[in-house]
Design an enzyme around this catalytic site. Structure first.
Site, PDB file in Angstrom:
ATOM      1  N   GLY A 173       0.683  -1.093  -0.034  1.00 16.76           N
ATOM      2  CA  GLY A 173      -0.154  -0.021  -0.012  1.00 16.76           C
ATOM      3  C   GLY A 173       0.805   1.149  -0.054  1.00 16.76           C
ATOM      4  O   GLY A 173       2.116   1.374   0.610  1.00 16.76           O
ATOM      5  N   ASP A 224     -10.098  10.648  10.999  1.00 18.37           N
ATOM      6  CA  ASP A 224      -9.708  10.345   9.596  1.00 18.37           C
ATOM      7  C   ASP A 224     -10.324   8.863   9.552  1.00 18.37           C
ATOM      8  O   ASP A 224      -9.834   8.222   8.896  1.00 18.37           O
ATOM      9  CB  ASP A 224      -8.198  10.417   9.312  1.00 18.37           C
ATOM     10  CG  ASP A 224      -8.093  10.180   7.819  1.00 18.37           C
ATOM     11  OD1 ASP A 224      -9.084  10.844   7.018  1.00 18.37           O
ATOM     12  OD2 ASP A 224      -6.884  10.046   7.441  1.00 18.37           O
TER      13      ASP A 224
END
Ligand SMILES: *[C@@H]1O[C@H](CO)[C@@H](O)[C@H](O)[C@H]1NC(C)=O
Ligand SMILES: *[C@@H]1O[C@H](CO)[C@@H](O)[C@H](O)[C@H]1NC(C)=O
Ligand SMILES: *[C@@H]1O[C@H](CO)[C@@H](O)[C@H](O)[C@H]1NC(C)=O
Ligand SMILES: *[C@@H]1O[C@H](CO)[C@@H](O)[C@H](O)[C@H]1NC(C)=O
Ligand SMILES: *[C@@H]1O[C@H](CO)[C@@H](O)[C@H](O)[C@H]1NC(C)=O
Ligand SMILES: *[C@@H]1O[C@H](CO)[C@@H](O)[C@H](O)[C@H]1NC(C)=O
Ligand SMILES: *[C@@H]1O[C@H](CO)[C@@H](O)[C@H](O)[C@H]1NC(C)=O
Length: 685
Positions: A494, A611
């Protein structure tokens, strides 16, 4: 026609000519804006008007006019523009009414300085027109002028500034100016393989380089279209092989061909050429290199003017772009009706470029009597990609009037009340716990910072950043290197704002995920500290666990338990992973809600994650949800009265744009999520 009429016509024609000569191109639309200032400034002959007085075309949530410390501003002609900036804490837009459709320049001027608690060097944001992402997650560190040209085909031009998550945006000055229709025509040549490219008029372009070969910097006052041209010296790979010639007064513009708007005589009248000396056997190329962003196509315009020959056929040469022969045995006078010293240009379009370095070469042709080659000017323009972007991966924001309007209205009316309810509950809980939290004592461990600077970010608290002391989490760099096969690129699982995430295997065969931060990023440092602080004191089955960290050699590395099934996001969009069943989805919702609930109300300090999005919810081998990525979290004691509002705002905007977007695409989930969050809460009381 009577003689009176004739005389009148002659006067009109004469008058028009005078206008042509004295004014040159007169843009129909021209906006010069001095942002964040309440007064106009004059640079050269141009007045940049204050966007305070022009506020009717600006829409922004907060009116923040930043005034810089004059000493920190670099000295240059345009320095006045950099003394002030406008700061945007949320999406904001300037709307320019466009009188004449067609190509327009958009020039954005940035210069970061510190204003109150806004350190613009740490700002990160995106800028969009209605059709094009101009820059994304952009963070200018010094004077930066970005020049774009877009073909506006109807109505207004809307320029939107959109802060990246947990940051803000700014702008010092802006220009929107009409471009002559003839400057960019529809077709160009392709090479590799050779062919024709059509459709240039629909491209948004960004100026990557505009270069005056063999001559000095050409300032905007010396360019009829207000462009600047830089000298080529710094791009030449072997400047000892090249020499320069200047014959500005000799330059002619052919009828029906390029004009001084294409490039001024100070560009066509100077060149860099092969320095063959007196050696008729010279055989080498003169090469320039330019850094470009990979993954885009480029429009390359080569400007030629044979100011060195005294007769036809003296100069015959080859031109190469990225080692491909794009012009063989070029003899310029055949292109200009046998005339010498006459302006001529060629347009080439590259295929999608996979390198970060574009080279251009000129060299002798075998047809040439004497080895020589020249180039007078060069423009490199980045073309928008198929997603309408001139920057990284991006999606355009939604604009009023577009098809997604309904979605936005629904999103706001459904999303905001839900978030408000949740936030209201959280605030209530926080207030109740405030006294208790303030009594918490804190420990501090130093994390090696590059030069030991304190973080200037608005979102960090400088000296009071605290990290729970837990040295047992420290992992030696060499162990991390071994675990990740020395940061093998093929082990990357990622890439995030903070850096790359690698798969890793520790000595004892434990699988781990290794997140390696970009050491340059100050924002990253604060996120790194927050993450360690959070994860070393919170343990919960629905929070991803931190195995350790490494801060040797200015590295910022975090090592986590490995989550076999990746992010929730990857299961929801754009992958071939099997669809999640509704039962699994509900379990994931409940799991992540439990994790968040623990953070918000748990025994330790209360924390707002700030977030939450599907990319930050990870799934283990049994698809059990675990909340990750605490870098942006806020702990309790910072949440005094003044800070509560900031935290909530960020929470709202992040939620609205990301998590809500996801939920709204899954209306059933939205309902479940409401039930789940209420259920979890009531079961705890
Ligand atoms: C910023 O740019 C100016 C010139 O535009 C240059 O003189 C200065 O060194 C640069 N500063 C940094 C920190 O790079
Ligand atoms: C702008 O785009 C329109 C529509 O594609 C086209 O007809 C027009 O020629 C373009 N104008 C310029 C100046 O490129
Ligand atoms: C032209 O060449 C001379 C030396 O050959 C060099 O000093 C000068 O900087 C060059 N001028 C430009 C504008 O490149
Ligand atoms: C414009 O060009 C002329 C001749 O090259 C030069 O003398 C003058 O200084 C230039 N003006 C500006 C503003 O750069
Ligand atoms: C010039 O560059 C091209 C492309 O890289 C190459 O094919 C050619 O051989 C070079 N010519 C000379 C004389 O080096
Ligand atoms: C670009 O490539 C050339 C030749 O491949 C190399 O010599 C040059 O250093 C590179 N420039 C940059 C900025 O990477
Ligand atoms: C750039 O965007 C236009 C539409 O705005 C599109 O037609 C064109 O194909 C895009 N360019 C590329 C290279 O994909």
């Amino acid at each position: 026609m009577g003689s009176r009429d004739l005389r009148f016509s002659i006067w009109v024609v004469f008058g028009l000519c005078l206008v042509c000569v004295s004014v040159g191109f007169d843009p129909v639309d021209k906006y010069y804006i001095n942002c964040g200032s309440s007064s106009d400034v004059t640079v050269g002959n141009t007045i940049y008007v204050s966007d305070k007085s022009a506020s009717k075309f600006l829409s922004t949530p907060q009116d923040i006019l930043a005034n810089g410390n004059l000493n920190s501003i670099p000295r240059s002609e345009e320095s006045q523009l950099y003394r002030t900036a406008r700061i945007f804490t949320g999406p904001s837009k300037y709307t320019f009414s466009i009188t004449q459709n067609g190509r327009h320049w958009i020039r954005l001027h940035f210069y970061p300085f510190v204003y109150q608690n806004y350190d613009m060097r740490s700002a990160s944001f995106s800028v969009f027109s209605q059709t094009t992402a101009l820059v994304t997650d952009f963070s200018p560190k010094n004077v930066t002028v970005k020049e774009f040209s877009v073909n506006i085909t109807s109505g207004d031009l809307v320029i939107t500034f959109s802060p990246s998550s947990n940051s803000f945006a700014y702008i010092n000055a802006m220009e929107v100016v009409s471009v002559p229709d003839s400057l960019i025509v529809d077709d160009a040549s392709l090479f590799n393989p050779s062919g024709a490219f059509n459709g240039l008029v629909n491209q948004a372009l960004e100026t990557v380089a505009r270069v005056n070969m063999g001559g000095p910097y050409v300032s905007l006052e010396n360019d009829t279209l207000g462009r600047t041209w830089v000298s080529d010296r710094s791009f030449l790979l072997q400047s000892n092989l090249a020499t320069n010639v200047s014959k500005i007064l000799a330059v002619k513009y052919p009828a029906g061909g390029p004009t001084s708007d294409t490039a001024p005589p100070s560009v066509y009248g100077t060149c860099t050429k092969m320095d063959s000396g007196s050696d008729p056997n010279s055989n080498f190329n003169v090469t320039w290199a330019f850094s470009v962003d990979p993954g885009f196509q480029y429009l390359i315009r080569l400007h030629f003017c044979d100011i060195v020959s005294t007769a036809a056929n003296q100069l015959v040469f080859n031109v190469y772009i990225d080692s491909f022969l794009v012009a063989q045995d070029l003899e310029l006078s055949t292109k200009t009706n046998g005339q010498l010293a006459t302006a001529y240009y060629m347009d080439f379009v590259t295929t999608s470029f996979d390198k970060s370095n574009l080279t251009l070469s000129i060299g002798p042709s075998r047809q040439s009597g004497y080895p020589d080659a020249l180039l007078n000017g060069l423009e490199i323009m980045k073309m928008n990609n198929s997603r309408g972007s001139l920057a990284g991966a991006s999606i355009l924001p939604t604009f009023p009037g577009s098809k997604k309007k309904l979605g936005v209205i629904v999103g706001v009316s459904v999303g905001v009340p839900l978030v408000l309810v949740i936030v209201g509950i959280l605030l209530f809980m926080h207030r109740r716990r405030k006294q208790e939290r303030l009594r918490h004592s804190r420990a501090w461990i130093p994390i090696s910072t590059n030069g030991g600077t304190t973080m200037g970010s608005k979102y960090s608290t400088g000296t009071t950043v605290t990290i729970a002391s837990n040295l047992s989490y420290r992992i030696p760099f060499i162990a991390v290197q071994e675990a990740t096969n020395n940061f093998d690129e093929s082990w990357v699982i990622g890439i995030g704002g903070f850096g790359k995430v690698y798969k890793g295997i520790l000595n004892d065969a434990t699988k781990v995920a290794v997140k390696r931060g970009n050491p340059q990023s100050q924002q990253g440092l604060s996120e790194f500290r927050t993450e360690i602080e959070m994860l070393s004191q919170f343990r919960h089955r629905h929070l991803v666990s931190l195995i350790g960290y490494c801060d040797e050699k200015n590295e910022m590395i975090l090592v986590y338990e490995y989550m076999e099934n990746g992010t929730l996001k990857s299961h929801l969009y754009g992958s071939n992973l099997p669809n999640l069943s509704w039962k699994q989805r509900l379990e994931i919702c409940i799991g992540s809600a439990r994790g968040l609930h623990y953070l918000h109300t748990g025994d330790a300090k209360a924390v707002i994650h700030r977030d939450v999005k599907s990319a930050n919810i990870l799934l283990d081998e049994n698809l059990m949800a675990k909340v990750a990525d605490f870098g942006l979290s806020k702990t309790g004691p910072e949440l005094d009265q003044t800070h509560v509002s900031t935290a909530v705002k960020v929470c709202l905007s992040t939620a609205k744009s990301k998590f809500m977007e996801w939920l709204l695409n899954h209306p059933l989930l939205l309902g479940m999520m409401m039930m789940v969050s209420i259920e979890v809460r009531s079961s705890q009381h």
